[in-house]
Scaffold this active site. Sequence first.
Site, PDB file in Angstrom:
ATOM      1  N   ASN A 188       7.590  -5.656   0.501  1.00  0.00           N
ATOM      2  CA  ASN A 188       6.793  -4.933  -0.490  1.00  0.00           C
ATOM      3  C   ASN A 188       7.261  -3.488  -0.621  1.00  0.00           C
ATOM      4  O   ASN A 188       7.584  -2.839   0.382  1.00  0.00           O
ATOM      5  CB  ASN A 188       5.317  -4.950  -0.078  1.00  0.00           C
ATOM      6  CG  ASN A 188       4.698  -6.334  -0.182  1.00  0.00           C
ATOM      7  OD1 ASN A 188       4.968  -7.076  -1.124  1.00  0.00           O
ATOM      8  ND2 ASN A 188       3.866  -6.694   0.786  1.00  0.00           N
ATOM      9  N   ASP A 213       2.946 -10.997  12.891  1.00  0.00           N
ATOM     10  CA  ASP A 213       1.959 -10.237  12.112  1.00  0.00           C
ATOM     11  C   ASP A 213       0.578 -10.436  12.740  1.00  0.00           C
ATOM     12  O   ASP A 213       0.210 -11.535  13.145  1.00  0.00           O
ATOM     13  CB  ASP A 213       1.978 -10.706  10.647  1.00  0.00           C
ATOM     14  CG  ASP A 213       1.306  -9.714   9.728  1.00  0.00           C
ATOM     15  OD1 ASP A 213       2.007  -9.068   8.921  1.00  0.00           O
ATOM     16  OD2 ASP A 213       0.056  -9.553   9.808  1.00  0.00           O
ATOM     17  N   ILE A 214      -0.184  -9.364  12.781  1.00  0.00           N
ATOM     18  CA  ILE A 214      -1.510  -9.392  13.394  1.00  0.00           C
ATOM     19  C   ILE A 214      -2.509 -10.197  12.550  1.00  0.00           C
ATOM     20  O   ILE A 214      -3.536 -10.647  13.066  1.00  0.00           O
ATOM     21  CB  ILE A 214      -2.005  -7.939  13.634  1.00  0.00           C
ATOM     22  CG1 ILE A 214      -3.016  -7.880  14.750  1.00  0.00           C
ATOM     23  CG2 ILE A 214      -2.535  -7.308  12.366  1.00  0.00           C
ATOM     24  CD1 ILE A 214      -3.292  -6.463  15.244  1.00  0.00           C
ATOM     25  N   HIS A 230       9.794  -3.262   6.200  1.00  0.00           N
ATOM     26  CA  HIS A 230       9.661  -4.502   6.971  1.00  0.00           C
ATOM     27  C   HIS A 230       9.866  -5.698   6.067  1.00  0.00           C
ATOM     28  O   HIS A 230       9.463  -5.706   4.912  1.00  0.00           O
ATOM     29  CB  HIS A 230       8.300  -4.589   7.670  1.00  0.00           C
ATOM     30  CG  HIS A 230       7.129  -4.317   6.778  1.00  0.00           C
ATOM     31  ND1 HIS A 230       6.745  -3.036   6.425  1.00  0.00           N
ATOM     32  CD2 HIS A 230       6.264  -5.135   6.148  1.00  0.00           C
ATOM     33  CE1 HIS A 230       5.692  -3.094   5.627  1.00  0.00           C
ATOM     34  NE2 HIS A 230       5.381  -4.362   5.432  1.00  0.00           N
ATOM     35  N   LEU A 231      10.484  -6.721   6.644  1.00  0.00           N
ATOM     36  CA  LEU A 231      10.562  -8.023   5.990  1.00  0.00           C
ATOM     37  C   LEU A 231       9.485  -8.896   6.596  1.00  0.00           C
ATOM     38  O   LEU A 231       9.380  -9.005   7.822  1.00  0.00           O
ATOM     39  CB  LEU A 231      11.918  -8.688   6.255  1.00  0.00           C
ATOM     40  CG  LEU A 231      13.177  -8.003   5.742  1.00  0.00           C
ATOM     41  CD1 LEU A 231      14.401  -8.817   6.163  1.00  0.00           C
ATOM     42  CD2 LEU A 231      13.121  -7.886   4.227  1.00  0.00           C
ATOM     43  N   SER A 280       1.212  -1.724   2.844  1.00  0.00           N
ATOM     44  CA  SER A 280       0.176  -0.987   3.566  1.00  0.00           C
ATOM     45  C   SER A 280       0.741  -0.206   4.748  1.00  0.00           C
ATOM     46  O   SER A 280       0.092   0.712   5.245  1.00  0.00           O
ATOM     47  CB  SER A 280      -0.916  -1.951   4.057  1.00  0.00           C
ATOM     48  OG  SER A 280      -0.369  -2.920   4.933  1.00  0.00           O
TER      49      SER A 280
HETATM   50  P1  AMP Z   1       2.636  -4.732   4.059  1.00  0.00           P
HETATM   51  O1  AMP Z   1       1.247  -4.981   3.506  1.00  0.00           O
HETATM   52  O2  AMP Z   1       3.730  -5.410   3.315  1.00  0.00           O
HETATM   53  O3  AMP Z   1       2.871  -3.253   4.259  1.00  0.00           O
HETATM   54  O4  AMP Z   1       2.636  -5.411   5.490  1.00  0.00           O
HETATM   55  C1  AMP Z   1       2.124  -4.804   6.628  1.00  0.00           C
HETATM   56  C2  AMP Z   1       1.762  -5.900   7.576  1.00  0.00           C
HETATM   57  O5  AMP Z   1       1.568  -5.344   8.854  1.00  0.00           O
HETATM   58  C3  AMP Z   1       0.481  -6.661   7.226  1.00  0.00           C
HETATM   59  O6  AMP Z   1       0.772  -8.029   7.011  1.00  0.00           O
HETATM   60  C4  AMP Z   1      -0.406  -6.442   8.446  1.00  0.00           C
HETATM   61  O7  AMP Z   1      -1.172  -7.583   8.783  1.00  0.00           O
HETATM   62  C5  AMP Z   1       0.615  -6.115   9.520  1.00  0.00           C
HETATM   63  N1  AMP Z   1       0.124  -5.334  10.636  1.00  0.00           N
HETATM   64  C6  AMP Z   1      -0.648  -4.239  10.588  1.00  0.00           C
HETATM   65  N2  AMP Z   1      -0.871  -3.774  11.828  1.00  0.00           N
HETATM   66  C7  AMP Z   1      -0.184  -4.589  12.670  1.00  0.00           C
HETATM   67  C8  AMP Z   1      -0.016  -4.627  14.092  1.00  0.00           C
HETATM   68  N3  AMP Z   1      -0.586  -3.710  14.902  1.00  0.00           N
HETATM   69  N4  AMP Z   1       0.721  -5.609  14.623  1.00  0.00           N
HETATM   70  C9  AMP Z   1       1.295  -6.539  13.820  1.00  0.00           C
HETATM   71  N5  AMP Z   1       1.179  -6.550  12.473  1.00  0.00           N
HETATM   72  C10 AMP Z   1       0.445  -5.588  11.908  1.00  0.00           C
END
Ligand code: AMP
Length: 113
Positions: free
Chosen positions: A86, A31-32, A99-100, A94
């Site tokens: 989520n 995760d970023i 995704h897990l 978001s």
């Molecule tokens: P969610 O809020 O459950 O939809 O998780 C989405 C996740 O994606 C969040 O934890 C973000 O930090 C992560 N995320 C968004 N953009 C990237 C990216 N380019 N590379 C890796 N993780 C990302």
Amino acid sequence: MANDCLFCKIIAGTIPCNKVYEDDEVLAFRDIAPQAPTHVLVIPKKHITGPAAVTEEDDSLMGRLLRAARQVADREGLSDYRLVCNNGAGVGQSVFHLHLHILGGRPMGWPPG
Ligand code: AMP
């Protein structure tokens, strides 16, 4: 593949990621914005918008996803970890590609916030 999906672009390689696992159906990357010492996202390569969009056709893929998560946790040295998936913006989704989250490496409270 959905053209406007961030994770589909990561799968396609047009947006970079820190990959930790890949097979023909699943990709996992860090995760970023990590929320724990280990924070990895495990995603199906098939574009599914979220857990509520899973159909019977995806039964085997969902098993693959869980087993891939376990392999990643093993490789990260985690015996205790949390899987978060989520569904909906109201609980924090978001990115609308299933995704897990694998979260581990620190104590965690329950219930989550
Ligand atoms: P969610 O809020 O459950 O939809 O998780 C989405 C996740 O994606 C969040 O934890 C973000 O930090 C992560 N995320 C968004 N953009 C990237 C990216 N380019 N590379 C890796 N993780 C990302």
